[in-house]
Design an enzyme around this catalytic site. Sequence first.
Site, PDB file in Angstrom:
ATOM      1  N   LYS A  67       0.942  -1.389   0.101  1.00  0.00           N
ATOM      2  CA  LYS A  67      -0.070  -0.037  -0.043  1.00  0.00           C
ATOM      3  C   LYS A  67       0.946   1.207   0.167  1.00  0.00           C
ATOM      4  O   LYS A  67       0.649   2.205  -0.938  1.00  0.00           O
ATOM      5  CB  LYS A  67      -0.795  -0.021   1.254  1.00  0.00           C
ATOM      6  CG  LYS A  67      -2.040   0.918   1.275  1.00  0.00           C
ATOM      7  CD  LYS A  67      -2.792   1.152   2.600  1.00  0.00           C
ATOM      8  CE  LYS A  67      -3.308  -0.208   2.708  1.00  0.00           C
ATOM      9  NZ  LYS A  67      -4.333  -0.162   3.923  1.00  0.00           N
ATOM     10  N   LYS A  79       2.045  -4.184  11.029  1.00  0.00           N
ATOM     11  CA  LYS A  79       0.668  -4.069  11.559  1.00  0.00           C
ATOM     12  C   LYS A  79       0.725  -4.630  12.880  1.00  0.00           C
ATOM     13  O   LYS A  79       1.639  -5.550  13.038  1.00  0.00           O
ATOM     14  CB  LYS A  79      -0.125  -5.048  10.619  1.00  0.00           C
ATOM     15  CG  LYS A  79      -1.791  -4.658  10.663  1.00  0.00           C
ATOM     16  CD  LYS A  79      -2.061  -3.365   9.676  1.00  0.00           C
ATOM     17  CE  LYS A  79      -3.588  -3.043   9.764  1.00  0.00           C
ATOM     18  NZ  LYS A  79      -4.057  -2.025   8.815  1.00  0.00           N
ATOM     19  N   PRO A 118      -4.867   3.969  13.738  1.00  0.00           N
ATOM     20  CA  PRO A 118      -5.995   3.217  13.878  1.00  0.00           C
ATOM     21  C   PRO A 118      -6.410   2.085  13.086  1.00  0.00           C
ATOM     22  O   PRO A 118      -5.771   2.094  11.862  1.00  0.00           O
ATOM     23  CB  PRO A 118      -7.128   4.311  14.121  1.00  0.00           C
ATOM     24  CG  PRO A 118      -6.427   5.441  13.377  1.00  0.00           C
ATOM     25  CD  PRO A 118      -5.147   5.359  13.279  1.00  0.00           C
ATOM     26  N   ASP A 119      -7.135   1.081  13.327  1.00  0.00           N
ATOM     27  CA  ASP A 119      -7.469   0.081  12.525  1.00  0.00           C
ATOM     28  C   ASP A 119      -8.765  -0.314  13.115  1.00  0.00           C
ATOM     29  O   ASP A 119      -9.402   0.332  13.948  1.00  0.00           O
ATOM     30  CB  ASP A 119      -6.643  -1.185  12.319  1.00  0.00           C
ATOM     31  CG  ASP A 119      -6.790  -2.127  11.119  1.00  0.00           C
ATOM     32  OD1 ASP A 119      -6.546  -1.774  10.137  1.00  0.00           O
ATOM     33  OD2 ASP A 119      -7.271  -3.289  11.483  1.00  0.00           O
ATOM     34  N   LEU A 184     -20.704  -0.551   7.353  1.00  0.00           N
ATOM     35  CA  LEU A 184     -21.126   0.976   7.410  1.00  0.00           C
ATOM     36  C   LEU A 184     -20.331   1.403   8.850  1.00  0.00           C
ATOM     37  O   LEU A 184     -21.003   2.043   9.699  1.00  0.00           O
ATOM     38  CB  LEU A 184     -22.369   0.867   7.472  1.00  0.00           C
ATOM     39  CG  LEU A 184     -23.026   0.510   6.256  1.00  0.00           C
ATOM     40  CD1 LEU A 184     -24.842   0.429   6.574  1.00  0.00           C
ATOM     41  CD2 LEU A 184     -23.119   1.357   5.484  1.00  0.00           C
ATOM     42  N   ASP A 206     -24.943  -4.649   6.847  1.00  0.00           N
ATOM     43  CA  ASP A 206     -23.993  -4.481   8.032  1.00  0.00           C
ATOM     44  C   ASP A 206     -24.577  -5.272   9.018  1.00  0.00           C
ATOM     45  O   ASP A 206     -25.868  -5.694   9.094  1.00  0.00           O
ATOM     46  CB  ASP A 206     -23.878  -3.014   8.567  1.00  0.00           C
ATOM     47  CG  ASP A 206     -22.802  -2.930   9.667  1.00  0.00           C
ATOM     48  OD1 ASP A 206     -21.794  -2.040   9.291  1.00  0.00           O
ATOM     49  OD2 ASP A 206     -23.016  -3.447  10.817  1.00  0.00           O
ATOM     50  N   ARG A 211     -26.576   0.716  12.471  1.00  0.00           N
ATOM     51  CA  ARG A 211     -25.706   1.384  11.402  1.00  0.00           C
ATOM     52  C   ARG A 211     -26.590   1.294  10.156  1.00  0.00           C
ATOM     53  O   ARG A 211     -26.463   2.267   9.320  1.00  0.00           O
ATOM     54  CB  ARG A 211     -24.688   0.507  11.289  1.00  0.00           C
ATOM     55  CG  ARG A 211     -23.616   0.983  12.249  1.00  0.00           C
ATOM     56  CD  ARG A 211     -22.302  -0.245  12.030  1.00  0.00           C
ATOM     57  NE  ARG A 211     -21.186   0.587  12.954  1.00  0.00           N
ATOM     58  CZ  ARG A 211     -20.051  -0.092  12.917  1.00  0.00           C
ATOM     59  NH1 ARG A 211     -19.741  -0.848  12.206  1.00  0.00           N
ATOM     60  NH2 ARG A 211     -19.112   0.459  13.729  1.00  0.00           N
ATOM     61  N   ALA A 242     -15.889  -3.913   5.475  1.00  0.00           N
ATOM     62  CA  ALA A 242     -15.730  -4.597   6.778  1.00  0.00           C
ATOM     63  C   ALA A 242     -14.505  -5.478   7.070  1.00  0.00           C
ATOM     64  O   ALA A 242     -13.624  -5.163   6.409  1.00  0.00           O
ATOM     65  CB  ALA A 242     -17.089  -5.618   6.930  1.00  0.00           C
TER      66      ALA A 242
HETATM   67  C1  HCI Z   1      -4.389   1.153   6.968  1.00  0.00           C
HETATM   68  O1  HCI Z   1      -4.083   1.659   5.809  1.00  0.00           O
HETATM   69  O2  HCI Z   1      -4.711  -0.154   6.805  1.00  0.00           O
HETATM   70  C2  HCI Z   1      -3.656   1.559   8.119  1.00  0.00           C
HETATM   71  C3  HCI Z   1      -3.008   2.964   7.721  1.00  0.00           C
HETATM   72  C4  HCI Z   1      -2.076   3.442   8.684  1.00  0.00           C
HETATM   73  C5  HCI Z   1      -0.786   4.181   8.012  1.00  0.00           C
HETATM   74  C6  HCI Z   1       0.187   4.443   8.828  1.00  0.00           C
HETATM   75  C7  HCI Z   1       0.034   4.390  10.135  1.00  0.00           C
HETATM   76  C8  HCI Z   1      -0.942   3.678  10.810  1.00  0.00           C
HETATM   77  C9  HCI Z   1      -1.859   3.091  10.076  1.00  0.00           C
END
Ligand code: HCI
Length: 354
Positions: A67, A79, A118-119, A184, A206, A211, A242
């Site tokens: 990505k 991650k 965040p995730d 959602l 969803d 939602r 999702a």
């Molecule tokens: C993602 O795209 O799934 C997470 C995005 C992200 C990018 C940079 C630092 C933490 C999370």
Amino acid sequence: LDPHPLPPWPGELTSLRHDEPSGTWSVIAVHSTRLGPAVGGTRAMAYPALPAAVADARRLAGAMTLKVAVAGLPMGGGKSVLVLPAPRHRLHDDTWCRALEAHARHIELLRGTYWTGPDIGTDTADMDVLRRHTTYAFGRSEADGGSGTSAEATAVGVVAAVRAAVREAGHPGLDGLRILVQGLGAVGMRVARTVSASGAHLLVADVDPARVERAVGLAGAVEVVAPEEVVGTPCDALVPCAVGGLIDARVARTLPAAVVVGGANNVLADDEAADVLAARGVVVAPDFVANAGGAIHLVGREVLGWSAERVRERAEAIEGTLAEIFADARARGVGSVRAALERAERSLVVEPAA
Ligand code: HCI
């Protein structure tokens, strides 16, 4: 040695720490730091077993490398997973904060090799908590000195990807198309709102009825699809937002969608799914290209000093990147996922020093 329960992996490191007081495991997977420090969010959820959490973190970390490479960001991919003893909503707030602190201390030990954000299962407020115990967290609230939610930029990029993909399928725009948004949450709800405002006929699904109800309020005519019927519902574009793994090879063989746009990470459950969809002529906007807006926001704002406008432009530019990928795939007679992987690999080749 017995490869189980942790099989070998081509990534750079997997680090696991247990926190006794909260009963959580913190798993960090760093796939690649070739282009810079690894970035990727913290996914917090309950897993059936630790190896499943490790496998998830590793798979998601690999996707992050692709990505950020395709998005042209000078970062690597990683991650982390915070493995909860019970679903988040059943955890006591104290336990949750203790778990976040333990996770932050784990991240801090890596001294910047891995930066989180965040995730699924974590949000801006959680980043504020993490940042009290580690430097290496993006996506804090603006009040706390961060760049705030990345969901808006992610949604801008996903909608740009929908435009590119439906054009590849022969439609000039979104007007009148049946677009099914699955999930959602922060991203899916925004995507639903935007495509609906662009004249699409919106379908939503969803697992959470509240939602769905909010989404139904968005537009005049919204069709509600039961979660288990998502992969059986004819539409011009399916936009999974999702948890990943929606489409495996078996689902791919019958999926009645003309276009699939990866809002979620790892939408395709196996490598064969991409081949099956390509062979059937389904246009696939690979998730690691389509959903890069979040990474563009976090890295753009917090590392590269970009303005909100610049972030938006870069997220919109996903449309052009995908158009190039589709053209390349067409010219060479390969699937778009293959073409996108090769594009990422080209960015990952570092010229040897002269
Ligand atoms: C993602 O795209 O799934 C997470 C995005 C992200 C990018 C940079 C630092 C933490 C999370």
